[in-house]
Design a protein around this motif. Sequence first.
Motif, PDB file in Angstrom:
ATOM      1  N   GLY A  66      14.884  35.151  74.731  1.00  0.00           N
ATOM      2  CA  GLY A  66      13.482  35.471  74.479  1.00  0.00           C
ATOM      3  C   GLY A  66      12.528  34.873  75.484  1.00  0.00           C
ATOM      4  O   GLY A  66      11.313  34.904  75.288  1.00  0.00           O
ATOM      5  N   LEU A  67      13.055  34.324  76.574  1.00  0.00           N
ATOM      6  CA  LEU A  67      12.205  33.661  77.564  1.00  0.00           C
ATOM      7  C   LEU A  67      11.804  34.611  78.681  1.00  0.00           C
ATOM      8  O   LEU A  67      12.568  35.497  79.069  1.00  0.00           O
ATOM      9  CB  LEU A  67      12.940  32.460  78.170  1.00  0.00           C
ATOM     10  CG  LEU A  67      13.360  31.361  77.206  1.00  0.00           C
ATOM     11  CD1 LEU A  67      14.077  30.253  77.952  1.00  0.00           C
ATOM     12  CD2 LEU A  67      12.170  30.820  76.440  1.00  0.00           C
ATOM     13  N   HIS A  68      10.608  34.371  79.209  1.00  0.00           N
ATOM     14  CA  HIS A  68      10.085  35.170  80.313  1.00  0.00           C
ATOM     15  C   HIS A  68       9.387  34.255  81.302  1.00  0.00           C
ATOM     16  O   HIS A  68       8.876  33.204  80.927  1.00  0.00           O
ATOM     17  CB  HIS A  68       9.101  36.226  79.791  1.00  0.00           C
ATOM     18  CG  HIS A  68       9.747  37.155  78.813  1.00  0.00           C
ATOM     19  ND1 HIS A  68      10.486  38.234  79.189  1.00  0.00           N
ATOM     20  CD2 HIS A  68       9.781  37.131  77.465  1.00  0.00           C
ATOM     21  CE1 HIS A  68      10.948  38.852  78.122  1.00  0.00           C
ATOM     22  NE2 HIS A  68      10.537  38.198  77.059  1.00  0.00           N
ATOM     23  N   LEU A  69       9.358  34.672  82.569  1.00  0.00           N
ATOM     24  CA  LEU A  69       8.700  33.894  83.616  1.00  0.00           C
ATOM     25  C   LEU A  69       7.413  34.553  84.062  1.00  0.00           C
ATOM     26  O   LEU A  69       7.329  35.774  84.154  1.00  0.00           O
ATOM     27  CB  LEU A  69       9.610  33.789  84.853  1.00  0.00           C
ATOM     28  CG  LEU A  69      10.730  32.770  84.827  1.00  0.00           C
ATOM     29  CD1 LEU A  69      11.551  32.882  86.108  1.00  0.00           C
ATOM     30  CD2 LEU A  69      10.192  31.368  84.666  1.00  0.00           C
ATOM     31  N   ARG A  70       6.435  33.727  84.368  1.00  0.00           N
ATOM     32  CA  ARG A  70       5.174  34.183  84.954  1.00  0.00           C
ATOM     33  C   ARG A  70       4.842  33.243  86.104  1.00  0.00           C
ATOM     34  O   ARG A  70       5.136  32.060  86.052  1.00  0.00           O
ATOM     35  CB  ARG A  70       4.047  34.152  83.928  1.00  0.00           C
ATOM     36  CG  ARG A  70       4.306  35.119  82.782  1.00  0.00           C
ATOM     37  CD  ARG A  70       3.042  35.401  81.986  1.00  0.00           C
ATOM     38  NE  ARG A  70       3.299  36.360  80.949  1.00  0.00           N
ATOM     39  CZ  ARG A  70       3.330  37.681  81.116  1.00  0.00           C
ATOM     40  NH1 ARG A  70       3.100  38.196  82.290  1.00  0.00           N
ATOM     41  NH2 ARG A  70       3.574  38.483  80.114  1.00  0.00           N
ATOM     42  N   ASN A  71       4.199  33.799  87.132  1.00  0.00           N
ATOM     43  CA  ASN A  71       3.784  32.943  88.240  1.00  0.00           C
ATOM     44  C   ASN A  71       2.460  32.267  87.886  1.00  0.00           C
ATOM     45  O   ASN A  71       1.927  32.455  86.789  1.00  0.00           O
ATOM     46  CB  ASN A  71       3.719  33.722  89.561  1.00  0.00           C
ATOM     47  CG  ASN A  71       2.652  34.794  89.569  1.00  0.00           C
ATOM     48  OD1 ASN A  71       1.707  34.792  88.777  1.00  0.00           O
ATOM     49  ND2 ASN A  71       2.782  35.741  90.485  1.00  0.00           N
ATOM     50  N   SER A  72       1.917  31.488  88.807  1.00  0.00           N
ATOM     51  CA  SER A  72       0.697  30.724  88.515  1.00  0.00           C
ATOM     52  C   SER A  72      -0.529  31.615  88.301  1.00  0.00           C
ATOM     53  O   SER A  72      -1.517  31.168  87.733  1.00  0.00           O
ATOM     54  CB  SER A  72       0.422  29.725  89.641  1.00  0.00           C
ATOM     55  OG  SER A  72       0.275  30.410  90.870  1.00  0.00           O
ATOM     56  N   ARG A  73      -0.454  32.889  88.705  1.00  0.00           N
ATOM     57  CA  ARG A  73      -1.559  33.823  88.462  1.00  0.00           C
ATOM     58  C   ARG A  73      -1.375  34.589  87.161  1.00  0.00           C
ATOM     59  O   ARG A  73      -2.191  35.435  86.815  1.00  0.00           O
ATOM     60  CB  ARG A  73      -1.679  34.798  89.636  1.00  0.00           C
ATOM     61  CG  ARG A  73      -2.118  34.131  90.933  1.00  0.00           C
ATOM     62  CD  ARG A  73      -2.298  35.143  92.057  1.00  0.00           C
ATOM     63  NE  ARG A  73      -1.167  36.046  92.174  1.00  0.00           N
ATOM     64  CZ  ARG A  73      -0.161  35.915  93.029  1.00  0.00           C
ATOM     65  NH1 ARG A  73      -0.148  34.889  93.845  1.00  0.00           N
ATOM     66  NH2 ARG A  73       0.819  36.780  93.055  1.00  0.00           N
ATOM     67  N   GLY A  74      -0.245  34.357  86.477  1.00  0.00           N
ATOM     68  CA  GLY A  74       0.010  35.019  85.204  1.00  0.00           C
ATOM     69  C   GLY A  74       0.809  36.306  85.317  1.00  0.00           C
ATOM     70  O   GLY A  74       1.087  36.955  84.312  1.00  0.00           O
ATOM     71  N   ALA A  75       1.203  36.699  86.530  1.00  0.00           N
ATOM     72  CA  ALA A  75       1.977  37.921  86.710  1.00  0.00           C
ATOM     73  C   ALA A  75       3.426  37.689  86.271  1.00  0.00           C
ATOM     74  O   ALA A  75       4.020  36.658  86.591  1.00  0.00           O
ATOM     75  CB  ALA A  75       1.945  38.361  88.170  1.00  0.00           C
ATOM     76  N   ALA A  76       3.973  38.643  85.542  1.00  0.00           N
ATOM     77  CA  ALA A  76       5.340  38.534  85.047  1.00  0.00           C
ATOM     78  C   ALA A  76       6.336  38.653  86.190  1.00  0.00           C
ATOM     79  O   ALA A  76       6.134  39.409  87.139  1.00  0.00           O
ATOM     80  CB  ALA A  76       5.607  39.619  84.019  1.00  0.00           C
ATOM     81  N   ILE A  77       7.421  37.903  86.082  1.00  0.00           N
ATOM     82  CA  ILE A  77       8.539  37.996  87.015  1.00  0.00           C
ATOM     83  C   ILE A  77       9.696  38.583  86.225  1.00  0.00           C
ATOM     84  O   ILE A  77      10.105  38.025  85.209  1.00  0.00           O
ATOM     85  CB  ILE A  77       8.895  36.619  87.599  1.00  0.00           C
ATOM     86  CG1 ILE A  77       7.714  36.105  88.420  1.00  0.00           C
ATOM     87  CG2 ILE A  77      10.165  36.693  88.431  1.00  0.00           C
ATOM     88  CD1 ILE A  77       7.875  34.710  88.948  1.00  0.00           C
ATOM     89  N   ALA A  78      10.200  39.706  86.664  1.00  0.00           N
ATOM     90  CA  ALA A  78      11.256  40.413  85.938  1.00  0.00           C
ATOM     91  C   ALA A  78      12.512  39.561  85.844  1.00  0.00           C
ATOM     92  O   ALA A  78      12.838  38.805  86.767  1.00  0.00           O
ATOM     93  CB  ALA A  78      11.575  41.727  86.648  1.00  0.00           C
ATOM     94  N   CYS A  79      13.228  39.693  84.726  1.00  0.00           N
ATOM     95  CA  CYS A  79      14.475  38.943  84.531  1.00  0.00           C
ATOM     96  C   CYS A  79      15.513  39.302  85.583  1.00  0.00           C
ATOM     97  O   CYS A  79      16.389  38.508  85.890  1.00  0.00           O
ATOM     98  CB  CYS A  79      15.021  39.174  83.131  1.00  0.00           C
ATOM     99  SG  CYS A  79      14.116  38.263  81.880  1.00  0.00           S
ATOM    100  N   GLY A  80      15.418  40.490  86.152  1.00  0.00           N
ATOM    101  CA  GLY A  80      16.353  40.908  87.182  1.00  0.00           C
ATOM    102  C   GLY A  80      15.962  40.478  88.582  1.00  0.00           C
ATOM    103  O   GLY A  80      16.702  40.726  89.538  1.00  0.00           O
TER     104      GLY A  80
END
Length: 128
Positions: A66-80
Amino acid sequence: TTYVRPVSERMTLTADTTLYLHYEESSPEFTMKCTVGGEALGAAAVLERFAHAYSKQTGSPLAPGGLHLRNSRGAAIACGALLPCGLSNGADLFVSVEGPPTADAAPQAAAPAPPAVTAAAPAPAARG
Protein backbone atom coordinates in the motif's frame (compact mmCIF):
# COMPACT_ATOMS: atom_id res chain seq x y z
CA THR A 1 9.49 -11.60 -31.04
CA THR A 2 10.71 -8.80 -28.83
CA TYR A 3 13.63 -9.22 -26.47
CA VAL A 4 13.17 -7.40 -23.18
CA ARG A 5 16.40 -6.86 -21.33
CA PRO A 6 16.53 -7.60 -17.61
CA VAL A 7 16.47 -4.53 -15.37
CA SER A 8 20.18 -4.87 -14.65
CA GLU A 9 20.98 -4.55 -18.38
CA ARG A 10 18.62 -1.65 -19.02
CA MET A 11 20.24 0.92 -16.81
CA THR A 12 23.66 0.99 -15.27
CA LEU A 13 24.80 4.02 -13.33
CA THR A 14 28.18 5.66 -13.44
CA ALA A 15 28.01 7.14 -9.92
CA ASP A 16 26.19 6.38 -6.70
CA THR A 17 23.04 8.36 -6.02
CA THR A 18 21.85 8.76 -2.45
CA LEU A 19 18.12 9.21 -1.89
CA TYR A 20 16.35 9.90 1.39
CA LEU A 21 12.96 8.27 1.89
CA HIS A 22 10.76 9.87 4.54
CA TYR A 23 7.57 8.60 6.16
CA GLU A 24 5.80 11.48 7.91
CA GLU A 25 2.10 10.57 7.65
CA SER A 26 1.79 9.26 11.20
CA SER A 27 3.86 8.42 14.22
CA PRO A 28 6.48 7.09 14.37
CA GLU A 29 8.05 9.10 11.58
CA PHE A 30 11.00 7.46 9.85
CA THR A 31 13.75 8.29 7.34
CA MET A 32 15.83 5.78 5.41
CA LYS A 33 18.95 6.53 3.38
CA CYS A 34 19.02 4.59 0.11
CA THR A 35 22.13 4.51 -2.04
CA VAL A 36 21.58 3.49 -5.63
CA GLY A 37 24.83 2.47 -7.25
CA GLY A 38 25.89 0.40 -10.20
CA GLU A 39 22.39 -0.69 -11.19
CA ALA A 40 19.07 1.08 -11.00
CA LEU A 41 16.58 -0.14 -8.41
CA GLY A 42 12.88 -0.58 -8.99
CA ALA A 43 10.72 1.72 -6.88
CA ALA A 44 8.66 -1.28 -5.70
CA ALA A 45 11.83 -2.99 -4.41
CA VAL A 46 12.90 0.18 -2.61
CA LEU A 47 9.45 0.45 -0.98
CA GLU A 48 9.78 -3.17 0.15
CA ARG A 49 13.15 -2.40 1.73
CA PHE A 50 11.68 0.70 3.33
CA ALA A 51 8.74 -1.23 4.84
CA HIS A 52 11.11 -3.85 6.24
CA ALA A 53 13.47 -1.23 7.73
CA TYR A 54 10.54 0.74 9.16
CA SER A 55 9.05 -2.33 10.84
CA LYS A 56 12.43 -3.44 12.19
CA GLN A 57 13.36 0.01 13.53
CA THR A 58 9.99 1.11 14.95
CA GLY A 59 8.27 -2.18 15.76
CA SER A 60 5.24 -0.96 13.79
CA PRO A 61 4.19 -2.87 10.67
CA LEU A 62 4.02 -1.09 7.34
CA ALA A 63 2.74 -3.17 4.42
CA PRO A 64 4.76 -2.48 1.24
CA GLY A 65 1.77 -3.21 -1.02
CA GLY A 66 0.00 0.00 0.00
CA LEU A 67 3.01 2.31 -0.16
CA HIS A 68 3.63 4.98 -2.78
CA LEU A 69 6.47 7.40 -3.49
CA ARG A 70 6.28 11.11 -4.19
CA ASN A 71 9.08 13.53 -4.92
CA SER A 72 9.62 16.78 -3.00
CA ARG A 73 7.15 18.58 -5.32
CA GLY A 74 4.44 16.00 -4.58
CA ALA A 75 4.55 14.27 -7.98
CA ALA A 76 3.94 10.52 -7.82
CA ILE A 77 6.72 8.12 -8.77
CA ALA A 78 5.35 4.97 -10.37
CA CYS A 79 6.06 1.65 -8.64
CA GLY A 80 7.56 0.44 -11.91
CA ALA A 81 10.01 3.34 -12.14
CA LEU A 82 13.73 2.64 -11.96
CA LEU A 83 15.41 4.80 -9.34
CA PRO A 84 17.11 7.21 -9.43
CA CYS A 85 14.97 8.05 -12.54
CA GLY A 86 16.48 11.50 -12.98
CA LEU A 87 16.50 12.41 -9.29
CA SER A 88 19.57 14.26 -8.11
CA ASN A 89 21.96 12.99 -5.48
CA GLY A 90 20.53 13.77 -2.04
CA ALA A 91 16.93 14.02 -3.25
CA ASP A 92 14.11 13.60 -0.74
CA LEU A 93 11.28 11.17 -1.49
CA PHE A 94 8.16 10.84 0.58
CA VAL A 95 6.46 7.54 1.32
CA SER A 96 2.70 7.62 1.62
CA VAL A 97 0.18 4.95 2.54
CA GLU A 98 -2.93 4.65 0.43
CA GLY A 99 -5.70 2.28 1.32
CA PRO A 100 -8.25 1.74 4.05
CA PRO A 101 -7.86 3.95 7.12
CA THR A 102 -6.13 2.45 10.13
CA ALA A 103 -7.90 1.84 13.45
CA ASP A 104 -6.35 4.96 15.00
CA ALA A 105 -7.57 7.23 12.19
CA ALA A 106 -10.25 9.73 13.11
CA PRO A 107 -13.72 8.35 12.37
CA GLN A 108 -15.48 9.92 9.44
CA ALA A 109 -18.85 11.55 9.97
CA ALA A 110 -21.66 9.59 8.43
CA ALA A 111 -23.14 11.06 5.31
CA PRO A 112 -26.52 12.69 5.93
CA ALA A 113 -29.52 10.67 4.88
CA PRO A 114 -31.09 11.80 1.61
CA PRO A 115 -34.33 13.76 2.00
CA ALA A 116 -37.47 11.68 2.04
CA VAL A 117 -39.25 11.50 -1.28
CA THR A 118 -43.02 11.72 -1.25
CA ALA A 119 -45.29 11.10 -4.17
CA ALA A 120 -46.90 14.26 -5.38
CA ALA A 121 -50.52 14.26 -6.46
CA PRO A 122 -50.90 14.75 -10.20
CA ALA A 123 -51.62 18.32 -11.21
CA PRO A 124 -55.22 18.93 -12.29
CA ALA A 125 -55.67 18.90 -16.03
CA ALA A 126 -56.28 22.29 -17.58
CA ARG A 127 -59.72 22.71 -19.03
CA GLY A 128 -60.14 24.75 -21.98
